[in-house]
Enzyme design. Structure first.
Site, PDB file in Angstrom:
ATOM      1  CB  THR A  80       3.431   1.710  -1.139  1.00 61.64           C
ATOM      2  OG1 THR A  80       3.895   0.524  -0.513  1.00 61.64           O
ATOM      3  CG2 THR A  80       4.193   1.854  -2.453  1.00 61.64           C
ATOM      4  CG  ASP A  81       5.722  -0.153   3.496  1.00 60.89           C
ATOM      5  OD1 ASP A  81       5.193  -0.606   2.450  1.00 60.89           O
ATOM      6  OD2 ASP A  81       5.667  -0.749   4.589  1.00 60.89           O
ATOM      7  CD  GLU A  82       4.590  -3.285  -1.354  1.00 65.85           C
ATOM      8  OE1 GLU A  82       4.999  -3.848  -2.366  1.00 65.85           O
ATOM      9  OE2 GLU A  82       3.486  -3.527  -0.827  1.00 65.85           O
ATOM     10  CE  LYS A 109       1.899   4.266  -5.197  1.00 65.59           C
ATOM     11  NZ  LYS A 109       0.606   4.997  -5.408  1.00 65.59           N
ATOM     12  CE1 TYR A 161       1.499  -0.477  -5.970  1.00 69.39           C
ATOM     13  CE2 TYR A 161       2.815  -1.575  -4.288  1.00 69.39           C
ATOM     14  CZ  TYR A 161       1.854  -0.649  -4.638  1.00 69.39           C
ATOM     15  OH  TYR A 161       1.240   0.122  -3.662  1.00 69.39           O
TER      16      TYR A 161
END
Ligand code: NAD
Ligand code: TYD
Length: 378
Positions: free
Chosen positions: A135-137, A188, A184
């Site tokens: 993810t970009d997060e 990741k 989260y």
């Protein structure tokens, strides 16, 4: 060419679109969907392809190393597309342990099983691929410097005719330093590091991609877009976190699945590719689009449901802005988002309104009981 590919998390939102695409496009491949069927996994997402001869489902936990290793040997797996994860930020704030277990230890278990199996073969890494979906997060949050939006510096086939606005001059690049804020994204980020470490240490042919927010059919209604479509339909309050001016960069899920197909087959080993649609929206603006689309499709007067907007306490550590620069993928592999946002949102709202039974099932939890019984009786 015949291939045997494990897709983990294939019963979830994005995974089900990837499984569908691969099963339909590559009849010569053996596609094995490995999923634990948590609350977010739902085999009803794959009803249209479940009887295809090149598809099979294995109910397994990615943390269960022995089962995963045995499956890889038994099915002579040469490719892995790894999507299984706990994926909801709000849940990670309440229960970080589960996120570390699945996202970090589960990924490590997949990596170690693939390493031991592939290293035992005479050809070793040749023709193998471990593709990790992220993810970009992991990059953290960008400053929101232009609250009214500025002309985006990027143009793609899809974005040129759509929103085409940026809320700051910085974008996430493949070289942007990791700076995750939520449990989260921290989990990741850690899993991404393990994947790269397996390439750098053992020479495993890995690829990592980091994608922006996805939307489309089959998304579990705890995430903004399906949750709000369902609430508008039932005239329930729409809980907007904070001021509603956080910005997300939205991509239609089938465009993500197409990117995964392109990168799995043509991406360069050890590379990272960012995937995004150059499609930034403030939450409150997207919520207004959802209200007007649902109201129009249900024949309600324009703006009838605007009063459902309810500002609530902000999410802890709420990232301000995500915005992906995916020009590397565009330049090197020729991928572009295909769908204009207006078109994608219309398709998505229609899908949820037309599939109320799917929504009722996942919100009641009945489908969990159904599949539990089904698999316990085997
Ligand atoms: P999802 O929550 O809809 O689906 C996750 C799937 O993984 C479910 O089917 C679940 O049953 C399965 N799963 C969970 N724990 C498991 C375990 N221990 N063993 C086996 N299966 C397990 O998630 P999603 O939104 O489809 O996201 C898929 C992947 O894409 C994730 O890795 C996520 O980080 C990444 N991603 C998501 C988005 C997004 O906007 N949704 C954006 C970028 C990247
Ligand atoms: P979400 O769909 O949870 O994705 P992510 O947190 O991974 O970006 O949330 C998208 C945005 O919408 C995010 O800024 C949080 C906000 N949001 C709300 O305002 N209310 C809600 O009820 C939800 C679920 C999200």
């Amino acid at each position: 060419m015949k291939r045997s590919i494990i897709i983990t998390g294939g019963a979830g939102f994005i995974g089900s679109h990837v499984v569908r695409l691969f099963v339909n496009k590559y009849p010569e491949y053996d596609i094995i969907n490995v999923d634990k069927l948590t609350y977010a996994g739902n085999l009803a997402n794959l009803k249209d392809i479940e009887d295809k001869p090149n598809y099979s489902f294995v109910k397994a936990d990615i943390c269960d190393f022995d089962t995963i290793y045995a499956l890889m040997q038994e099915r002579k797996v040469d490719g892995i597309i790894h999507l299984a994860a706990e994926s909801h930020v709000d849940r990670s704030i309440k229960d970080p342990f589960t996120f570390a277990k699945t996202n970090v230890m589960g990924t490590l278990s997949m990596l170690q099983a693939a390493k031991l199996y592939w290293e035992s073969l005479p050809e070793k890494w040749e023709g193998k691929r471990f593709y990790h979906i992220s993810t970009d997060e992991v990059y953290g949050a960008l400053e929101l410097t232009d609250p009214d939006g500025i002309e985006s510096p990027f143009t793609t086939k899809a974005s040129s005719a759509q929103h085409h606005q940026a809320y700051g001059s910085e974008f996430f690049l493949e070289t942007t330093k990791y700076n995750p804020h939520s449990p989260y994204s921290a989990a990741k980020a850690s899993s991404d590091h393990f994947v790269r470490a397996f390439h750098d240490t053992y020479g495993m042919p890995t690829i990592v991609t980091n994608c922006s927010n996805n939307y489309g059919p089959y998304q579990f209604p705890e995430k903004l877009i399906p949750l709000f479509i369902n609430n508008i339909r039932h005239r329930k309050p729409l809980p907007v976190y904070g001021t509603g001016d956080n910005v997300r960069d939205w991509l239609f899920v089938e465009d993500h699945a197409r990117a995964i197909d392109t990168i799995f087959h043509n991406g360069k080993v050890a590379e990272t590719y960012n995937i995004g649609g150059f499609n930034e929206w403030k939450n409150i603006d997207i919520i207004k689009v959802l209200i007007s689309t649902v109201d129009r499709l249900l024949g309600r007067p324009e703006g009838a449901d605007l009063d459902l907007i309810t500002y609530v306490t902000d999410r802890a550590g709420h990232d301000k802005r995500y915005a992906i620069d995916s020009r590397k993928l565009q330049r090197e592999l020729g991928w572009e988002p295909s769908l204009q946002f207006e078109e994608g949102i219309e398709k998505t709202v229609k899908w949820y309104l037309d599939n109320q039974e799917w929504m009722d099932n996942v919100t009641s939890g009945d489908y969990l009981k159904y599949y539990e019984e089904m698999y316990n009786n085997r």
